[in-house]
Scaffold this motif. Structure first.
Motif, PDB file in Angstrom:
ATOM      1  N   SER A 178     -32.126  -9.662  16.515  1.00  0.00           N
ATOM      2  CA  SER A 178     -31.525  -9.905  15.202  1.00  0.00           C
ATOM      3  C   SER A 178     -32.654 -10.072  14.191  1.00  0.00           C
ATOM      4  CB  SER A 178     -30.681 -11.177  15.251  1.00  0.00           C
ATOM      5  OG  SER A 178     -31.536 -12.297  15.306  1.00  0.00           O
ATOM      6  N   PRO A 179     -32.381  -9.941  12.905  1.00  0.00           N
ATOM      7  CA  PRO A 179     -33.439 -10.061  11.898  1.00  0.00           C
ATOM      8  C   PRO A 179     -34.218 -11.375  12.009  1.00  0.00           C
ATOM      9  CG  PRO A 179     -31.416  -9.293  10.872  1.00  0.00           C
ATOM     10  CD  PRO A 179     -31.079  -9.620  12.297  1.00  0.00           C
ATOM     11  N   VAL A 180     -33.501 -12.462  12.288  1.00  0.00           N
ATOM     12  CA  VAL A 180     -34.158 -13.774  12.366  1.00  0.00           C
ATOM     13  C   VAL A 180     -35.155 -13.817  13.530  1.00  0.00           C
ATOM     14  CG1 VAL A 180     -33.774 -16.227  12.768  1.00  0.00           C
ATOM     15  CG2 VAL A 180     -32.180 -14.956  11.348  1.00  0.00           C
ATOM     16  N   HIS A 181     -34.715 -13.340  14.699  1.00  0.00           N
ATOM     17  CA  HIS A 181     -35.599 -13.375  15.870  1.00  0.00           C
ATOM     18  C   HIS A 181     -36.793 -12.429  15.686  1.00  0.00           C
ATOM     19  CE1 HIS A 181     -32.030 -14.802  18.546  1.00  0.00           C
ATOM     20  NE2 HIS A 181     -32.507 -15.750  17.778  1.00  0.00           N
ATOM     21  N   LEU A 182     -36.552 -11.263  15.107  1.00  0.00           N
ATOM     22  CA  LEU A 182     -37.643 -10.296  14.911  1.00  0.00           C
ATOM     23  C   LEU A 182     -38.672 -10.846  13.929  1.00  0.00           C
ATOM     24  CD1 LEU A 182     -35.597  -6.970  14.732  1.00  0.00           C
ATOM     25  CD2 LEU A 182     -37.103  -7.729  16.593  1.00  0.00           C
ATOM     26  N   LYS A 188     -21.461 -14.826   6.593  1.00  0.00           N
ATOM     27  CA  LYS A 188     -21.953 -14.429   7.908  1.00  0.00           C
ATOM     28  C   LYS A 188     -23.356 -14.978   8.083  1.00  0.00           C
ATOM     29  CE  LYS A 188     -22.142 -10.563  11.076  1.00  0.00           C
ATOM     30  NZ  LYS A 188     -22.182  -9.119  11.201  1.00  0.00           N
ATOM     31  N   ILE A 189     -23.495 -15.841   9.077  1.00  0.00           N
ATOM     32  CA  ILE A 189     -24.794 -16.462   9.336  1.00  0.00           C
ATOM     33  C   ILE A 189     -25.050 -16.414  10.839  1.00  0.00           C
ATOM     34  CG2 ILE A 189     -26.198 -18.542   9.099  1.00  0.00           C
ATOM     35  CD1 ILE A 189     -24.258 -19.426   6.869  1.00  0.00           C
ATOM     36  N   GLY A 190     -26.260 -16.031  11.205  1.00  0.00           N
ATOM     37  CA  GLY A 190     -26.619 -15.994  12.626  1.00  0.00           C
ATOM     38  C   GLY A 190     -25.651 -15.141  13.424  1.00  0.00           C
ATOM     39  N   GLY A 191     -25.130 -14.074  12.805  1.00  0.00           N
ATOM     40  CA  GLY A 191     -24.233 -13.171  13.522  1.00  0.00           C
ATOM     41  C   GLY A 191     -22.812 -13.697  13.635  1.00  0.00           C
ATOM     42  N   HIS A 239     -35.968  -0.021  29.279  1.00  0.00           N
ATOM     43  CA  HIS A 239     -35.896  -1.379  29.824  1.00  0.00           C
ATOM     44  C   HIS A 239     -35.764  -2.366  28.683  1.00  0.00           C
ATOM     45  CE1 HIS A 239     -37.999   1.199  32.705  1.00  0.00           C
ATOM     46  NE2 HIS A 239     -37.259   0.551  33.583  1.00  0.00           N
ATOM     47  N   LEU A 240     -34.605  -3.026  28.638  1.00  0.00           N
ATOM     48  CA  LEU A 240     -34.274  -3.837  27.475  1.00  0.00           C
ATOM     49  C   LEU A 240     -34.448  -5.334  27.720  1.00  0.00           C
ATOM     50  CD1 LEU A 240     -30.894  -2.107  26.493  1.00  0.00           C
ATOM     51  CD2 LEU A 240     -33.138  -1.717  25.432  1.00  0.00           C
ATOM     52  N   VAL A 241     -34.838  -6.012  26.663  1.00  0.00           N
ATOM     53  CA  VAL A 241     -34.759  -7.473  26.613  1.00  0.00           C
ATOM     54  C   VAL A 241     -33.865  -7.790  25.422  1.00  0.00           C
ATOM     55  CG1 VAL A 241     -36.018  -9.583  26.030  1.00  0.00           C
ATOM     56  CG2 VAL A 241     -36.998  -7.969  27.654  1.00  0.00           C
ATOM     57  N   ALA A 242     -32.888  -8.681  25.637  1.00  0.00           N
ATOM     58  CA  ALA A 242     -32.003  -9.062  24.537  1.00  0.00           C
ATOM     59  C   ALA A 242     -32.232 -10.517  24.153  1.00  0.00           C
ATOM     60  CB  ALA A 242     -30.545  -8.851  24.924  1.00  0.00           C
ATOM     61  N   THR A 243     -32.410 -10.768  22.868  1.00  0.00           N
ATOM     62  CA  THR A 243     -32.608 -12.150  22.419  1.00  0.00           C
ATOM     63  C   THR A 243     -31.298 -12.751  21.896  1.00  0.00           C
ATOM     64  OG1 THR A 243     -33.069 -11.627  20.097  1.00  0.00           O
ATOM     65  CG2 THR A 243     -34.921 -11.516  21.628  1.00  0.00           C
ATOM     66  N   ILE A 244     -30.233 -11.968  21.997  1.00  0.00           N
ATOM     67  CA  ILE A 244     -28.975 -12.423  21.417  1.00  0.00           C
ATOM     68  C   ILE A 244     -27.965 -12.667  22.544  1.00  0.00           C
ATOM     69  CG2 ILE A 244     -29.094 -11.491  19.079  1.00  0.00           C
ATOM     70  CD1 ILE A 244     -27.641  -9.194  21.425  1.00  0.00           C
ATOM     71  N   ALA A 283     -29.132  -6.182  14.849  1.00  0.00           N
ATOM     72  CA  ALA A 283     -27.819  -6.284  14.194  1.00  0.00           C
ATOM     73  C   ALA A 283     -27.601  -7.745  13.844  1.00  0.00           C
ATOM     74  CB  ALA A 283     -26.717  -5.779  15.115  1.00  0.00           C
ATOM     75  N   THR A 284     -26.458  -8.047  13.339  1.00  0.00           N
ATOM     76  CA  THR A 284     -25.969  -9.379  12.918  1.00  0.00           C
ATOM     77  C   THR A 284     -26.210  -9.670  11.442  1.00  0.00           C
ATOM     78  OG1 THR A 284     -27.913 -10.778  13.363  1.00  0.00           O
ATOM     79  CG2 THR A 284     -26.403 -10.401  15.202  1.00  0.00           C
ATOM     80  N   ALA A 285     -27.223  -9.095  10.834  1.00  0.00           N
ATOM     81  CA  ALA A 285     -27.442  -9.273   9.396  1.00  0.00           C
ATOM     82  C   ALA A 285     -28.307  -8.115   8.930  1.00  0.00           C
ATOM     83  CB  ALA A 285     -28.143 -10.600   9.130  1.00  0.00           C
ATOM     84  N   PRO A 286     -28.195  -7.748   7.654  1.00  0.00           N
ATOM     85  CA  PRO A 286     -28.966  -6.599   7.178  1.00  0.00           C
ATOM     86  C   PRO A 286     -30.457  -6.885   7.066  1.00  0.00           C
ATOM     87  CG  PRO A 286     -27.591  -7.506   5.409  1.00  0.00           C
ATOM     88  CD  PRO A 286     -27.301  -8.302   6.619  1.00  0.00           C
ATOM     89  N   ILE A 287     -31.259  -5.845   7.274  1.00  0.00           N
ATOM     90  CA  ILE A 287     -32.712  -5.933   7.098  1.00  0.00           C
ATOM     91  C   ILE A 287     -33.054  -5.088   5.869  1.00  0.00           C
ATOM     92  CG2 ILE A 287     -34.932  -5.200   8.081  1.00  0.00           C
ATOM     93  CD1 ILE A 287     -33.976  -5.885  10.785  1.00  0.00           C
ATOM     94  N   SER A 288     -33.940  -5.575   5.031  1.00  0.00           N
ATOM     95  CA  SER A 288     -34.322  -4.792   3.850  1.00  0.00           C
ATOM     96  C   SER A 288     -35.255  -3.666   4.280  1.00  0.00           C
ATOM     97  CB  SER A 288     -35.036  -5.692   2.835  1.00  0.00           C
ATOM     98  OG  SER A 288     -36.316  -6.026   3.338  1.00  0.00           O
ATOM     99  N   PRO A 289     -35.317  -2.567   3.512  1.00  0.00           N
ATOM    100  CA  PRO A 289     -36.217  -1.466   3.867  1.00  0.00           C
ATOM    101  C   PRO A 289     -37.675  -1.943   3.973  1.00  0.00           C
ATOM    102  CG  PRO A 289     -34.773  -0.824   2.058  1.00  0.00           C
ATOM    103  CD  PRO A 289     -34.520  -2.273   2.312  1.00  0.00           C
ATOM    104  N   GLU A 290     -38.094  -2.854   3.086  1.00  0.00           N
ATOM    105  CA  GLU A 290     -39.481  -3.353   3.121  1.00  0.00           C
ATOM    106  C   GLU A 290     -39.746  -4.062   4.451  1.00  0.00           C
ATOM    107  OE1 GLU A 290     -37.331  -4.442   0.516  1.00  0.00           O
ATOM    108  OE2 GLU A 290     -37.891  -2.597  -0.528  1.00  0.00           O
ATOM    109  N   GLN A 291     -38.806  -4.964   4.813  1.00  0.00           N
ATOM    110  CA  GLN A 291     -38.968  -5.697   6.068  1.00  0.00           C
ATOM    111  C   GLN A 291     -38.937  -4.733   7.252  1.00  0.00           C
ATOM    112  OE1 GLN A 291     -39.793  -8.688   6.751  1.00  0.00           O
ATOM    113  NE2 GLN A 291     -38.838  -9.397   8.660  1.00  0.00           N
TER     114      GLN A 291
END
Lengths: 88, 368
Positions: free
Chosen positions: B149-153, B266-269, B95-100, B172-180
């Protein structure tokens, strides 16, 4: 145009700081100028960042379900009014 | 699927592509962009494979949008591959919720096509603020997934709100670092799977960023190096697609992502070329000279130095905002006497960055 109230001034400072608006001074954000679109040119990521800053500073959870929120984000004046009405 | 929602963009698409519809879920808006009366026939239950279903627009370097036609055949094949890449459960409905927004490829593929073709259901809420994401998730049964997306998460994590249990987080939309990625997985106690793709191809690859460095390529796509470029092909794609990124292949099925092509932002996807932004800046009445650039690749916004005798930084931003999506509006914009141009007229990046950091320092000093 009327001058900023004390509450609006503090909020303008929060906006400039939270959004890193290097080329905007808090006193330049007029109470009736639009924050998004034509005004400061803020975007949706700014809205998210601003919502977090407001939650942390004024203990209000911003939710889009609340119909007042869209209106509140229109101008500094409206946002200040919304916060004063909803803050604990 | 317009590349932004400015009225000017929609008018342009309506003129260039007669028969396009404007759909807005929020107010049940359904109207033809070219102003002709629409057909109210119900859509057919079986969609023919050669049916044109969507056109994805990306902003082109000449100011006119480039368009990519999506036929049902392409979407059916790519959705099946994407579901495998993102490990959408087979035996239990997620069951999905999408913020994008679903007018992006990332949203179309997950929020619309997964529920149509895979074992997934989607919430009709399109939450944006952390508190809204939490309440949309709370309405759903387990197992739950969050498409984001990384920003919303990051905002959801920093909000400190208690989030209902999650099985999968898709970003998706921008890369996430391994630490994050590890921080997000710890915080939400869920598996984070990152997707990588573009409007032309949809999802190309995925990785579990907390544990994997390399991207796994979709089983319906191939990537080949041609000179310095990387070309994506697939039997279901109408034509080969050149990636706007620099990558390094590791065997046939994996690659390491190295960065975007120099001119792309690329900003905000959303994707835009710096040359296009600069054309828009030069076209403004009252701008004598100017340059828009990315101070560094991780900048949240481009920055601009503008020579103008008439316009303030604010006026320049307002004029640009008529043609440019807000995420690409430069911040800050500095009005300067001249640009650090060489005798040839070129601007060396080093000189530009030096001038920019002087201006930043001056403005920080003034505001104290």
């Amino acid at each position: 145009m009327r001058e900023q109230t004390e509450h609006e001034r503090a909020l303008a400072e929060l906006i400039v700081e939270a959004l890193n608006l290097e080329d905007v001074k808090p006193e330049e954000i007029l109470p009736d100028d639009p924050l998004f679109g034509d005004g400061l040119g803020l975007d949706s990521i700014d809205a998210l960042e601003l919502a977090l800053a407001i939650s942390n500073t004024y203990s209000i959870q911003i939710t889009a379900e609340d119909e007042g929120v869209q209106e509140a984000f229109a101008t500094l004046g409206k946002l200040s009014e919304y916060i004063r009405e909803n803050a604990d | 699927m317009p590349f932004n929602r400015l009225e000017a963009t929609l008018e342009l698409i309506g003129r260039e592509f007669p028969g396009s519809y404007r759909l807005e879920a929020s107010d049940d808006l359904f109207e033809r962009l070219d102003g002709e009366p629409g057909e109210d026939d119900a859509p057919p239950e079986d969609i023919p494979l050669d049916q044109l279903c969507a056109i994805a627009f990306t902003s082109g370097s000449t100011g006119t949008p480039t368009h990519h036609e999506k036929f049902w055949r392409t979407l059916v094949v790519s959705t099946a591959s994407s579901a495998r890449l993102l490990d959408v459960p087979r035996d239990d409905t997620i069951h999905l919720v999408a913020t994008i927004p679903s007018q992006h490829m990332w949203g179309l593929e997950t929020a619309i096509l997964f529920p149509m073709l895979e074992n997934a259901a989607i919430s009709d809420k399109a939450p944006f603020y952390p508190a809204d994401i939490v309440s949309a998730l709370a309405e759903l049964p387990e197992p739950r997934g969050l498409v984001s997306s990384p920003v919303h998460l990051d905002a959801l994590m920093r909000s400190g709100l208690e989030v209902p249990s999650l099985d999968r987080i898709y970003s998706a939309t921008a890369p996430i670092s391994p630490e994050q990625a590890r921080k997000l997985e710890d915080h939400f106690s869920a598996r984070l799977i990152e997707a990588f793709g573009c409007s032309e191809t949809g999802i190309i690859s995925s990785r579990e960023t907390a544990r994997e460095d390399l991207w796994l390529v979709s089983d319906s796509l191939r990537i080949e190096a041609r000179n310095d470029d990387f070309i994506v092909t697939g039997d279901h794609l109408p034509e080969p697609v050149m990636l706007p990124d620099t990558i390094e292949m590791q065997g046939d099925h994996h690659f390491r992502w190295l960065g975007r092509h120099q001119d792309m932002v690329k900003i905000g996807g959303k994707r835009e070329s710096l040359s296009d932004l600069n054309l828009q800046l030069a076209a403004i009445d009252g701008v004598d000279d100017g340059v828009i650039f990315m101070p560094d690749s991780g900048s949240r916004h481009p920055a601009a130095l503008v020579v103008s005798r008439q316009l303030s930084a604010r006026a320049v931003r307002r004029e640009l905002g008529r043609h440019v999506d807000a995420v690409f509006l430069p911040r800050p914009i500095f009005i300067v006497d001249e640009l650090p141009r060489q005798e040839t007229g070129k601007i060396a990046r080093k000189a530009l960055l030096a001038a920019y950091s002087d201006l930043l320092r001056d403005s920080a000093r003034k505001s104290q």
